[in-house]
Design a protein around this motif. Structure first.
Motif, PDB file in Angstrom:
ATOM      1  N   ASP A  36      20.364  34.798  -7.860  1.00 30.63           N
ATOM      2  CA  ASP A  36      21.643  35.276  -7.334  1.00 30.63           C
ATOM      3  C   ASP A  36      22.784  34.519  -8.006  1.00 30.63           C
ATOM      4  OD1 ASP A  36      23.988  35.681  -5.596  1.00 30.63           O
ATOM      5  OD2 ASP A  36      22.553  36.694  -4.292  1.00 30.63           O
ATOM      6  N   LEU A  37      23.452  35.168  -8.961  1.00 28.10           N
ATOM      7  CA  LEU A  37      24.480  34.502  -9.758  1.00 28.10           C
ATOM      8  C   LEU A  37      25.666  34.055  -8.916  1.00 28.10           C
ATOM      9  CD1 LEU A  37      24.244  37.002 -12.712  1.00 28.10           C
ATOM     10  CD2 LEU A  37      23.692  34.571 -12.855  1.00 28.10           C
ATOM     11  N   GLY A  38      26.060  34.862  -7.920  1.00 26.69           N
ATOM     12  CA  GLY A  38      27.185  34.486  -7.068  1.00 26.69           C
ATOM     13  C   GLY A  38      26.874  33.279  -6.209  1.00 26.69           C
ATOM     14  N   ILE A  39      25.681  33.260  -5.600  1.00 27.26           N
ATOM     15  CA  ILE A  39      25.304  32.123  -4.763  1.00 27.26           C
ATOM     16  C   ILE A  39      25.116  30.869  -5.610  1.00 27.26           C
ATOM     17  CG2 ILE A  39      23.454  31.194  -3.313  1.00 27.26           C
ATOM     18  CD1 ILE A  39      23.145  33.913  -2.062  1.00 27.26           C
ATOM     19  N   ASN A  40      24.576  31.031  -6.806  1.00 29.26           N
ATOM     20  CA  ASN A  40      24.404  29.854  -7.663  1.00 29.26           C
ATOM     21  C   ASN A  40      25.748  29.258  -8.053  1.00 29.26           C
ATOM     22  OD1 ASN A  40      21.633  29.978  -7.613  1.00 29.26           O
ATOM     23  ND2 ASN A  40      21.469  31.213  -9.465  1.00 29.26           N
TER      24      ASN A  40
ATOM     25  N   SER B 112      19.405  30.835  -2.568  1.00 29.99           N
ATOM     26  CA  SER B 112      19.723  30.525  -3.958  1.00 29.99           C
ATOM     27  C   SER B 112      18.482  30.428  -4.833  1.00 29.99           C
ATOM     28  CB  SER B 112      20.502  29.209  -4.047  1.00 29.99           C
ATOM     29  OG  SER B 112      19.649  28.103  -3.744  1.00 29.99           O
ATOM     30  N   VAL B 113      17.319  30.196  -4.236  1.00 35.81           N
ATOM     31  CA  VAL B 113      16.110  30.024  -5.046  1.00 35.81           C
ATOM     32  C   VAL B 113      15.758  31.338  -5.734  1.00 35.81           C
ATOM     33  CG1 VAL B 113      15.216  28.118  -3.672  1.00 35.81           C
ATOM     34  CG2 VAL B 113      14.633  30.462  -3.044  1.00 35.81           C
ATOM     35  N   HIS B 114      15.175  31.246  -6.910  1.00 36.35           N
ATOM     36  CA  HIS B 114      14.949  32.441  -7.716  1.00 36.35           C
ATOM     37  C   HIS B 114      13.960  33.413  -7.090  1.00 36.35           C
ATOM     38  CE1 HIS B 114      13.753  34.891 -11.244  1.00 36.35           C
ATOM     39  NE2 HIS B 114      15.004  34.730 -11.564  1.00 36.35           N
TER      40      HIS B 114
END
Length: 272
Positions: free
Chosen positions: A94-98, A120-122
């Motif tokens: 999740d690019l936004g959460i990361n 956030s975990v992949h």
């Protein structure tokens, strides 16, 4: 090469697709053929019925996307989700959460949200899928930057051929924000899925022959306006496959895996 053993022919069941302008495979299939129209107004995001209403509202876009197309693919394949090993893929999760995680850790770590950390975990999306379906089969979460769908398809095909068992393949991605947008180009929402089968069934829509090919790699040309409009999402390397499934043109595809390595596919549409 003489004496080279080629991988076995595999089969595709239950193509599923979701984007705000093409929320469903039938709409996407028509648009990729140049026959359909885009959804107006565009959908905001999918609402996967696999999750309970409260979880559905809290789930991040990545989870909503992945579960929407995974559910549609399994339903169209006529298989039981509990029995299917799966491979999920996105460029970086999740690019936004990361981006939120990195900026919060840099500014005030005490404000970090446990819920956002959890998501956030992949492998968050495949975790939701396993819990929601009760699937205890093996699951993989693949990340390969902008060749993630190709890498995941190679993983799914290899598992399918080796284990002689159907595999669910799911690719999804969301917009990149903040500093991550400078290293990963991703705009909009997009997700795609299908089941890879070792044998032809009545639900199979296409077969494909596949092999690794060395030499300079270049992304296939997209032919439809609809596919080109979605080409800025990080999982866009799925688009040539789904465009080929829609059009049934039987042309070979070379999907880049690295600068000097490609996954070569030859798809054949199957009669209804």
């Amino acid at each position: 090469m003489s004496g080279q053993v080629m991988p076995p022919t595999l089969y595709i069941e239950g193509p599923a697709f979701w984007a705000p302008t093409l929320p469903g495979w039938e709409l996407a299939r028509a648009a990729f053929r140049g026959e359909g129209e885009l959804a107006e107004p565009p959908a905001k995001r999918p609402s996967p019925q696999l999750l309970a209403p409260a979880e559905r509202r809290r789930a991040p876009d990545t989870v909503a996307l992945a579960l929407e197309v995974a559910s549609a693919a399994v339903a169209a394949s006529g298989r039981n989700a509990k029995d299917l090993p799966c491979v999920f893929a996105s460029a970086h999760g999740d690019l936004g959460i990361n981006d939120y995680m990195c900026s919060t850790l840099a500014s005030d770590p005490s404000l970090l949200s446990p819920t956002k950390f959890h998501n956030s975990v992949h492998n968050a999306a495949v975790g939701y899928w396993s819990i929601g379906t009760g699937c205890m089969a093996a699951s993989n979460s693949v990340s390969a930057f902008e060749t993630s769908f190709a890498a995941a398809l190679l993983e799914a095909a290899t598992q399918c051929a080796a284990d002689q068992q159907a595999i669910l393949l799911v690719g999804y991605d969301v917009p990149a924000v903040g500093p991550l947008a400078s290293v990963t180009t991703s705009r909009g929402l997009m997700a795609a899925a299908f089941v890879v089968s070792p044998v032809r069934t009545e639900r199979a829509v296409a077969s494909f022959d596949w092999a690794l090919e060395s030499g300079p790699s270049q992304a296939p040309v997209l032919h439809s306006l609809a596919a080109n409009a979605l080409n800025t999402n990080s999982i866009a390397d799925a688009l040539p496959v789904f465009e080929a499934l829609a059009c049934g043109n039987g042309l070979p595809l070379k999907m880049p895996l690295a600068p000097t390595m490609s996954l070569r596919l030859l798809l054949h549409s199957l009669p209804d």
